[in-house]
Scaffold this active site. Sequence first.
Site, short mmCIF file in Angstrom:
data_model
loop_
_atom_site.label_atom_id
_atom_site.label_comp_id
_atom_site.label_asym_id
_atom_site.label_seq_id
_atom_site.Cartn_x
_atom_site.Cartn_y
_atom_site.Cartn_z
N SER A 26 0.81 -1.22 0.00
CA SER A 26 0.00 0.00 0.00
C SER A 26 0.85 1.27 0.00
CB SER A 26 -0.90 0.01 1.24
OG SER A 26 -0.13 -0.25 2.40
N THR B 125 -2.25 3.51 4.35
CA THR B 125 -1.28 4.59 4.20
C THR B 125 -0.32 4.56 5.37
OG1 THR B 125 -2.93 6.00 3.17
CG2 THR B 125 -1.05 7.11 4.18
N THR C 54 1.51 6.95 0.27
CA THR C 54 0.61 5.85 -0.09
C THR C 54 0.62 5.60 -1.59
OG1 THR C 54 -1.66 5.04 0.14
CG2 THR C 54 -1.41 7.35 -0.40
N ARG D 264 -7.49 8.77 -9.75
CA ARG D 264 -8.02 8.97 -8.40
C ARG D 264 -6.90 9.39 -7.45
NH1 ARG D 264 -6.94 6.87 -3.04
NH2 ARG D 264 -8.87 6.90 -1.86
N VAL D 265 -7.14 10.40 -6.65
CA VAL D 265 -6.21 10.80 -5.58
C VAL D 265 -7.01 10.83 -4.29
CG1 VAL D 265 -4.75 12.65 -4.68
CG2 VAL D 265 -4.75 12.15 -7.13
N GLY D 266 -6.44 10.27 -3.24
CA GLY D 266 -7.15 10.20 -1.96
C GLY D 266 -6.74 11.31 -1.01
N ASP D 267 -6.89 11.04 0.27
CA ASP D 267 -6.69 12.06 1.29
C ASP D 267 -5.22 12.37 1.58
OD1 ASP D 267 -6.52 9.41 2.31
OD2 ASP D 267 -6.71 10.16 4.36
N THR E 22 -5.37 7.21 8.04
CA THR E 22 -5.14 6.09 7.13
C THR E 22 -6.47 5.42 6.87
OG1 THR E 22 -3.80 4.08 6.78
CG2 THR E 22 -4.66 4.41 8.98
N GLY E 23 -6.57 4.74 5.75
CA GLY E 23 -7.82 4.04 5.45
C GLY E 23 -8.50 4.63 4.23
N GLY F 24 -9.72 6.95 1.99
CA GLY F 24 -9.45 8.37 1.88
C GLY F 24 -10.69 9.21 1.63
N1 GLY Z 1 -5.76 6.91 2.66
C1 GLY Z 1 -5.14 6.79 1.44
C2 GLY Z 1 -6.01 6.85 0.28
O1 GLY Z 1 -7.22 6.72 0.42
O2 GLY Z 1 -5.51 7.00 -0.82
#
Ligand code: GLY
Length: 341
Positions: free
Chosen positions: A55, A185, A203, A213-216, A236-237, A239
Site C-alpha cells: 500500500s 497509508t 501511499t 483517483r487521488v485520496g486524502d 489512514t484508510g 481516503g
Molecule cells: N488513505 C489513502 C487513500 O485513500 O488514498
Amino acid sequence: MSPEPDQPTPLILSTWSFSARGCRAAFPSLAAGGSALDAVCGVARDAEADPTIDSVGFGGLPDATGKMTLDAAVMIAPERCGAVCAVARHLFVTDLARKVMERTAHVMLAGEGADAFADVMDMPSTDLLSPAAAQAWQRWRLGEPVGRPVDAGPASGQLFASPPDACHGHPTMRHPEERETPHDTVGVLAIDRSGALAGACSTSGLPFKLAGRVGDSPIIGHGLYVDPEAGCAVATGTGEMVMGVNGSFLAVECMRRGATPSEAVHEVLSRIERRFRPQSHQQVGLIVLSRTGLWSAGALRTGFIVSCASARGTEMLPPQFVMHPDEAVEGPHPVGAGGNA
Ligand code: GLY
C-alpha cells in the site's frame, strides 16, 4: 504520563505495524536532538522502500489500468507543507514532497509535473510496479482473489479482501467504493526535543483505483495536518471518507478549541460514522498528537495498529478508541493500549 510543555519528550507515532521498523530506526537520532521532520521522513522512506508493503511505495498495488502512482505529503506548519500526487516514476515521494516544501514556492505538484520536478532534483527515476503487484493486478482483472498471505507476519497491517468483481478499469464500472479493499497509508507524526512537530504520509492509494483517483494522503488538512499552535493529526484508510470531513484538520481544530487528543479522535470518527455509514470493509484509522506530546488514536474497526517509538522503546499498540470493537480487521497482537490522552 504527560510530559511538561517546556520539556518535550521525543516521540514518533506511525500507522500500522509495518512502520515499527522505521520508527525504531529513526528514534535514536530524534532522541539525540534530531528534527521531527527528519524522523517522519525517515519512517516514511523505510516503508516506501519495502516491497512487502502493498500500500506504500515499491510493492504498492496499481490502479485499474495496471499503472502505479504514489502520493505523499509532509507538514510542519500551515505555512510549511509540501505534497505530491500521481507520481509515476519516483519512489521516495515523501522526500519529493519535502523538496516541494523546501525548494519551491508551491505546496503541491501533480503527475508528470511532479516527476519532472524530481528529475530536476536529481532523484532517481525507477519502475514502481513490483512483480508481485503486477501479478496481483493480473489476478484482480481476472476476478480472482487478491490477498496478502495470512502469514505475512509483523509487516502485515491489515488483510486485503477479494474484490467483489472485476471491471477491468472500464470507466463505466460500478462505484469504486463497491470494489474497495482495505488499504494502509503510512502516516507518521513526531515531536522532537525542541518541541517541534512534524508529519508525513505516503501511499499508493486505493488498490486498483480508477486511473487519476487521488485520496486524502497528499491533500493538506485531509490525510495530514500540523499546526504548532495546536497539534497534528494523520489518517489512514478509506481516503474518501477522511476527505469528506477534512479529517486531520478537523482533529487539530478540535484541539485548538480545547479538546483532548482522544476527544478529537472521537469527533472525527463519529462524524465519518454519521455521514458515511461506513461499510464493513471500510476502515479509517487516525492518530492525533497535541503540541505538548499527548496523543491518542482511534479507528472505525479493530485491526488498526499504532507503532510508537519513545524512550520506552518501540511498541505496537492498538488504538484507544474503536468505533466498532466487535468488527474485526486482522492485525498483529497488541501489547498495550495506545495513547496518553
Ligand atoms: N488513505 C489513502 C487513500 O485513500 O488514498
